[in-house]
Each structure stands twice: as structure tokens, then as C-alpha cells.
Design an enzyme around this catalytic site. Sequence first.
Site, PDB file in Angstrom:
ATOM      1  N   GLY A  13     -18.036  46.015  19.185  1.00  0.00           N
ATOM      2  CA  GLY A  13     -17.539  47.383  19.022  1.00  0.00           C
ATOM      3  C   GLY A  13     -17.884  48.343  20.149  1.00  0.00           C
ATOM      4  N   SER A  14     -18.049  47.845  21.376  1.00  0.00           N
ATOM      5  CA  SER A  14     -18.382  48.798  22.456  1.00  0.00           C
ATOM      6  C   SER A  14     -17.165  49.648  22.833  1.00  0.00           C
ATOM      7  CB  SER A  14     -18.951  48.079  23.682  1.00  0.00           C
ATOM      8  OG  SER A  14     -17.961  47.332  24.344  1.00  0.00           O
ATOM      9  N   ARG A  67      -1.603  35.471   6.250  1.00  0.00           N
ATOM     10  CA  ARG A  67      -1.722  36.637   7.135  1.00  0.00           C
ATOM     11  C   ARG A  67      -1.048  37.865   6.543  1.00  0.00           C
ATOM     12  NH1 ARG A  67       1.037  34.333  12.061  1.00  0.00           N
ATOM     13  NH2 ARG A  67       0.359  36.113  13.257  1.00  0.00           N
ATOM     14  N   MET A  92      -9.905  40.242  16.772  1.00  0.00           N
ATOM     15  CA  MET A  92      -9.542  38.894  17.193  1.00  0.00           C
ATOM     16  C   MET A  92      -8.630  38.187  16.195  1.00  0.00           C
ATOM     17  SD  MET A  92     -10.763  39.244  20.002  1.00  0.00           S
ATOM     18  CE  MET A  92     -11.431  38.212  21.267  1.00  0.00           C
ATOM     19  N   ARG A  93      -7.702  38.892  15.603  1.00  0.00           N
ATOM     20  CA  ARG A  93      -6.679  38.287  14.740  1.00  0.00           C
ATOM     21  C   ARG A  93      -5.321  38.585  15.345  1.00  0.00           C
ATOM     22  NH1 ARG A  93      -8.920  34.748  11.790  1.00  0.00           N
ATOM     23  NH2 ARG A  93      -6.979  34.645  10.618  1.00  0.00           N
ATOM     24  N   LEU A  95      -1.613  39.527  14.893  1.00  0.00           N
ATOM     25  CA  LEU A  95      -0.880  40.237  13.838  1.00  0.00           C
ATOM     26  C   LEU A  95       0.533  39.667  13.705  1.00  0.00           C
ATOM     27  CD1 LEU A  95      -2.207  43.707  14.934  1.00  0.00           C
ATOM     28  CD2 LEU A  95      -2.775  42.542  12.778  1.00  0.00           C
ATOM     29  N   HIS A 111      -7.148  44.750  26.603  1.00  0.00           N
ATOM     30  CA  HIS A 111      -7.297  43.322  26.899  1.00  0.00           C
ATOM     31  C   HIS A 111      -8.056  43.168  28.221  1.00  0.00           C
ATOM     32  CE1 HIS A 111      -6.467  39.072  26.849  1.00  0.00           C
ATOM     33  NE2 HIS A 111      -6.126  39.174  28.128  1.00  0.00           N
ATOM     34  N   GLN A 175     -14.938  49.436  32.850  1.00  0.00           N
ATOM     35  CA  GLN A 175     -13.611  50.038  33.067  1.00  0.00           C
ATOM     36  C   GLN A 175     -12.836  50.174  31.755  1.00  0.00           C
ATOM     37  OE1 GLN A 175     -12.856  51.433  35.920  1.00  0.00           O
ATOM     38  NE2 GLN A 175     -14.858  50.729  36.603  1.00  0.00           N
ATOM     39  N   GLU A 176     -12.983  49.204  30.855  1.00  0.00           N
ATOM     40  CA  GLU A 176     -12.327  49.315  29.545  1.00  0.00           C
ATOM     41  C   GLU A 176     -12.754  50.602  28.855  1.00  0.00           C
ATOM     42  OE1 GLU A 176     -12.358  45.807  26.982  1.00  0.00           O
ATOM     43  OE2 GLU A 176     -12.902  44.562  28.683  1.00  0.00           O
TER      44      GLU A 176
HETATM   45  C1  GAR Z   1     -13.358  43.504  24.933  1.00  0.00           C
HETATM   46  O1  GAR Z   1     -13.634  43.019  26.234  1.00  0.00           O
HETATM   47  C2  GAR Z   1     -11.877  43.480  24.664  1.00  0.00           C
HETATM   48  O2  GAR Z   1     -11.098  43.770  25.803  1.00  0.00           O
HETATM   49  C3  GAR Z   1     -11.682  42.049  24.233  1.00  0.00           C
HETATM   50  O3  GAR Z   1     -12.790  41.773  23.425  1.00  0.00           O
HETATM   51  C4  GAR Z   1     -13.895  42.549  23.874  1.00  0.00           C
HETATM   52  C5  GAR Z   1     -14.461  43.304  22.694  1.00  0.00           C
HETATM   53  O4  GAR Z   1     -15.639  43.964  23.027  1.00  0.00           O
HETATM   54  N1  GAR Z   1     -10.431  41.895  23.536  1.00  0.00           N
HETATM   55  C6  GAR Z   1      -9.666  40.816  23.620  1.00  0.00           C
HETATM   56  O5  GAR Z   1      -9.980  39.817  24.228  1.00  0.00           O
HETATM   57  C7  GAR Z   1      -8.355  40.907  22.848  1.00  0.00           C
HETATM   58  N2  GAR Z   1      -7.397  39.981  23.357  1.00  0.00           N
HETATM   59  P1  GAR Z   1     -16.151  45.183  22.159  1.00  0.00           P
HETATM   60  O6  GAR Z   1     -16.198  44.689  20.714  1.00  0.00           O
HETATM   61  O7  GAR Z   1     -17.527  45.468  22.673  1.00  0.00           O
HETATM   62  O8  GAR Z   1     -15.202  46.327  22.338  1.00  0.00           O
END
Ligand code: GAR
Length: 227
Positions: A13-14, A67, A92-93, A95, A111, A175-176
Site C-alpha cells: 500500500g505505498s 470473479r 493483483m486481481r 478485473l 504499473h 516515481q510512482e
Molecule cells: C507497485 O509497484 C505497483 O506499480 C505494482 O505493485 C506495486 C504495489 O506496491 N502494480 C502492479 O504490478 C500492477 N500490475 P504498493 O502496494 O506499495 O503500492
Amino acid sequence: MRKRAAVLISGRGSNMAALLAAAADPAYPVSVALVLSNRADAAGLARAAAAGVPTAVVESRAFRGDREAFERAVEAELARRGVELVALAGFMRVLTPGFVSRWEGRLVNVHPSLLPAFPGLDTHARALAAGVRLHGCTVHLVSAGVDEGPILAQAAVPVLDTDTADTLAARVLEQEHALYPAALAWLASGKVRLENGRARVEDAGAPRGAALLNPLPPLLPVNKPPA
Ligand code: GAR
């Protein structure tokens, strides 16, 4: 009026925390009305609760592969909180097309790659294996394919010869955390227009820096700036 968003998570969840931090400013055009996880053990749930944000768990495992039934339960929680926008943040599901079309234009994802390169899992190890010199992250509207949909914003980082998947992931994740709150704000404030399946963002601001080169070629004598 601020748009009411749900953040959907599966783990740490960052990115959710970055969205909550942005939404703590009353001027930010999104309020987080709900953090929902498909796993009860997601660490992000405690972080959301500590920030005073309502949380919900809809255990995907309990639906044994159904689903549609899982998504009906998720959408009941979204409706209960009056959610208008859904932000996937490490959810991580995959949809179903039905869910995606009901939320079309109101469903975003972050992503960890420069899409369309490296959709799916293990993006950082795959970027290293491919030998790319630039890697990064993408925020996009979600359409029916996995990690597909109109791109709202991307951030690129250099890949260093000394990188491991972990060091590269950390550089991308930083960066995310900057990109996702900005892109969600553009969407919520009506600055995103779709044209032929591509997203245009109005007033997004000029990019910082003209180009990212990696490796940086040495300055040739003829290119040297005058002393
Ligand atoms: C993040 O790097 C996000 O981009 C990736 O999972 C991580 C979750 O980290 N998402 C994917 O790979 C989706 N295809 P977080 O729980 O710390 O935000």
C-alpha cells in the site's frame, strides 16, 4: 466538489499512502472514501485505518474463482461509500470486462514499467534481463486487456549497470508515488480527454528536462559549451 475515490490494494500500500497524503490537502480534487483489499493480510489496510480512512476486505479467495461474484461484493462496498473513481494501487486481481466497462473512464491503474513494455509481473527483473537503459512507471485508464488502456502519464528512470531488481524497483517506486497523485488529480478535475483511444491531458505542465539519456555520451570537443 472533490471526487470520492476508492483505492484498491492487495499488499503493502505505498502508492495508496501517496494518494492519502495528497488527499490530506483539501485543495486536492479527490478524497479517499474507501481503501479496499482483496486480502485481509494486506499491510496497507493498517496504514489506511491509521489515517482515519474507512477500509473494507473482500477476500477474493473466498469466491473460489467466481470473479463476477467477487466483483459484485466489491461494487457493493463501492456503492456503500458513494465511490465515483477507482484507483488500483498494487491490486493483483484481473478485473472482468463487465467491471471494466461499468467503470470505464473512472478506473485507473499504476504499473511499474513504461507500458506497453513489460505488462504483467516481475517487470523490474524483465527490464534488467532485456538490457533496457530506461525503465519507469505508467498511470493509465484501465481497459479490458491486462495492463492496457489509455496512458495518462509516465515517468522514466535510468537503469544502472549495478542495479538489481530491488534497487531498480525502489527507483521506479519513488516515481510512482509522485506520478500517481498527479495523474489522478488530472482525471478528477476533468482535464483528461480521450481522442481515438489515446488520453490527452490539458494544462499538465511542461516536462522537466528535455530528455533523459542513459548512458550519457561524453561531451565531444565539438559539442562542449563555450568556456
Ligand atoms: C507497485 O509497484 C505497483 O506499480 C505494482 O505493485 C506495486 C504495489 O506496491 N502494480 C502492479 O504490478 C500492477 N500490475 P504498493 O502496494 O506499495 O503500492
